[in-house]
Write a protein that holds these residues in place. Sequence first.
Motif, PDB file in Angstrom:
ATOM      1  N   UNK A 268      88.680  37.367  36.665  1.00 51.34           N
ATOM      2  CA  UNK A 268      87.837  38.685  36.650  1.00 51.34           C
ATOM      3  C   UNK A 268      86.563  38.507  35.911  1.00 51.34           C
ATOM      4  N   UNK A 269      86.181  37.367  35.536  1.00 48.25           N
ATOM      5  CA  UNK A 269      84.707  37.112  34.831  1.00 48.25           C
ATOM      6  C   UNK A 269      83.684  37.268  35.799  1.00 48.25           C
ATOM      7  N   UNK A 270      82.757  38.094  35.754  1.00 48.61           N
ATOM      8  CA  UNK A 270      81.710  38.573  36.608  1.00 48.61           C
ATOM      9  C   UNK A 270      80.846  37.226  36.885  1.00 48.61           C
ATOM     10  N   UNK A 271      80.663  36.620  35.894  1.00 47.06           N
ATOM     11  CA  UNK A 271      79.587  35.441  36.020  1.00 47.06           C
ATOM     12  C   UNK A 271      80.456  34.225  36.767  1.00 47.06           C
ATOM     13  N   UNK A 272      81.796  34.026  36.645  1.00 48.56           N
ATOM     14  CA  UNK A 272      82.227  33.178  37.439  1.00 48.56           C
ATOM     15  C   UNK A 272      82.377  33.856  38.855  1.00 48.56           C
ATOM     16  N   UNK A 275      79.245  32.917  40.624  1.00 46.16           N
ATOM     17  CA  UNK A 275      79.003  31.609  41.048  1.00 46.16           C
ATOM     18  C   UNK A 275      79.938  31.146  42.118  1.00 46.16           C
ATOM     19  N   UNK A 276      81.145  31.556  41.962  1.00 47.15           N
ATOM     20  CA  UNK A 276      81.987  31.250  43.216  1.00 47.15           C
ATOM     21  C   UNK A 276      81.594  31.845  44.637  1.00 47.15           C
ATOM     22  N   UNK A 277      81.140  33.252  44.489  1.00 46.12           N
ATOM     23  CA  UNK A 277      80.446  33.602  45.674  1.00 46.12           C
ATOM     24  C   UNK A 277      79.336  32.988  46.414  1.00 46.12           C
ATOM     25  N   UNK A 278      78.429  32.689  45.344  1.00 48.14           N
ATOM     26  CA  UNK A 278      77.122  31.995  45.665  1.00 48.14           C
ATOM     27  C   UNK A 278      77.545  30.710  46.346  1.00 48.14           C
ATOM     28  N   UNK A 279      78.577  29.910  45.793  1.00 49.02           N
ATOM     29  CA  UNK A 279      78.799  28.561  46.174  1.00 49.02           C
ATOM     30  C   UNK A 279      79.514  28.542  47.829  1.00 49.02           C
TER      31      UNK A 279
ATOM     32  N   UNK B  95      78.818  43.304  39.509  1.00 53.40           N
ATOM     33  CA  UNK B  95      77.799  43.852  38.309  1.00 53.40           C
ATOM     34  C   UNK B  95      76.565  44.466  38.850  1.00 53.40           C
ATOM     35  N   UNK B  96      75.805  45.076  38.069  1.00 54.24           N
ATOM     36  CA  UNK B  96      74.542  45.842  38.345  1.00 54.24           C
ATOM     37  C   UNK B  96      73.526  44.697  38.630  1.00 54.24           C
ATOM     38  N   UNK B  97      73.398  43.751  37.900  1.00 54.69           N
ATOM     39  CA  UNK B  97      72.324  42.939  38.408  1.00 54.69           C
ATOM     40  C   UNK B  97      72.238  42.491  39.746  1.00 54.69           C
ATOM     41  N   UNK B  98      73.474  41.883  40.061  1.00 54.71           N
ATOM     42  CA  UNK B  98      73.524  41.572  41.503  1.00 54.71           C
ATOM     43  C   UNK B  98      73.147  42.743  42.546  1.00 54.71           C
TER      44      UNK B  98
END
Lengths: 315, 241
Positions: A268-272, A275-279, B95-98
């Motif tokens: 659920x980590x937004x950063x991950x 990254x996954x979505x972009x890849x 999140x908001x930034x995206x």
Amino acid sequence: MSVATPRAVRPALPARSDGPGEVVVGHTMGNTYVPLGLDRPLGLQGGGERLAPTGMPMALGIDHVPGLREFVAEACRRSAMAGAAAYAQPPLALLGDRSVGKGFVSNWISRVAGLPLFRMRAGGTPSVIDGWQDSKQSPLAALPVLAMACARCANPLVVIEMDVLDPIDAETDDHLASMIDRRRNRRWLDRQRGAIFDLGHVCWVLEMHGRTTAVTDLRPAPDVVLPPALAKVVGEQGTTLRLSSSPNRDELRMLEITLSICAEQGVSDQRILVQVHDAVSRFGSEGGEKPRTDWGALSGKVRRVLQAVQAGASV
Amino acid sequence: MPGHAGSRPSSPTEVLGWPIGADASSAPVASLAIEAEGTTVRIVRRICCGDATVAQQTAWSMECGDAARCHDVHEAMLEGSDDLALWFAGATAFGRNWADARIGAVVARLLQKRVAEAEADERARSKARLDAIEKAEQQRIGIYFRERKGRHLIVLQRRGPDMPDLWTIAFNEAWERDRFLDWFQWQGKRLETLVASIGTIPATDLERDLLEEMLRTEQAVRKAGLGAGGRRPLRFWKGAK
């Protein structure tokens, strides 16, 4: 008629129902015994808070299928009114070409409702029909019965896959309709095993595949419709949703599948997630061809990318 | 993703947040909307049963500073609302930034497009105005001198190349022509009416009427002591007030 064996059995999340609901789905017809231990109570799963308006009806993941959110919300509302012990839904038919997101819908309902999922294919070869038809000699129980026994769950999500290019015969059509029809499936007779089964709690999804969208085929596309008996039952008791492909919807579907698989993996980590979505979005677009965005193609990609991201590798 | 923790206390009028009522109007309706309120734009999902909103989630919102900017952003987002479900899902999950980057790019593009369209519209309006002026100018009737077979003509002709003569009056002497022109050049507002009457009355009658009117004007001007004297009494006359 032919039927393949169940392709996947996904354990429910959580494994038992939230509520106290249990039901006996097998009854003997006389001096025989009910097979597979189905004379003992099975759990009804998918109840509780997830049926609230803020639960399944608001969950992400189904916006690429117009009408599905209303269908799920109404199923939740009716389940809540019925006592909130389990998720129940009327028969849902999903029609459309391949790779437009039909398979994802069943996976989503299974995961978010917490129901075990079974996939079965009607039509095609080899012709292993015995489990479906009680008039024929078979050592096996019908596959929905096996599904209930395997998962010890009275309301599994059973997906019946069909293909317009490989149509089922009228006998199979009637037989499947008898399993889905609420007026008949509460006392579904299996003469071979001398037992009566209650299939009325099963959540049915019918997937009717059209042709593969990726294939360049100049022939006219076959009309993607249900066979007559099934169409009649779904028309009277259920909902039919037609799925199609469009650039906006494909991107949304790709995002929703990515989120769904990440959620399944507990990420659920937004950063991950970003990254996954972009890849995943980059996959397939390098060659200039339209990337495949169906569940089968994407789920493998997402899992691979997710593993790489979690391992700290560059994607 | 939905939460499953805890149990919701249900009131006598609802079960798990669903209003009690079995009629068809209770069937849930899900909606996704871009809303502007005051100076804020937001993306909201609602589930309603009849008139009651049973669930609501705001995935993204933006404070625009002033109402005009808010209106522009709202309009631009509505124009790009094919991606609304994508924005909602992305804003909730990433999140908001995206969402800011995505929506901001769309809004900027649409606002830019609007400015370009407004400029193109203004250019088109300006060209249309000039065309109309030019067309009106070409439609205007001009008074021209001609010499033909030793006679001196006054000719009415619409402006523009190769236009046919509308009406002609001929004089034997140049001063006669000039005398008539002293009066006739101040009848500009009547020229359209004059041209329209050509063909409805005989040419000689029309000439007679015009010359009589000229003579009456000359008499009136002389009587008022404003005549120039000589052969061209209306030489310094500047038309009737």
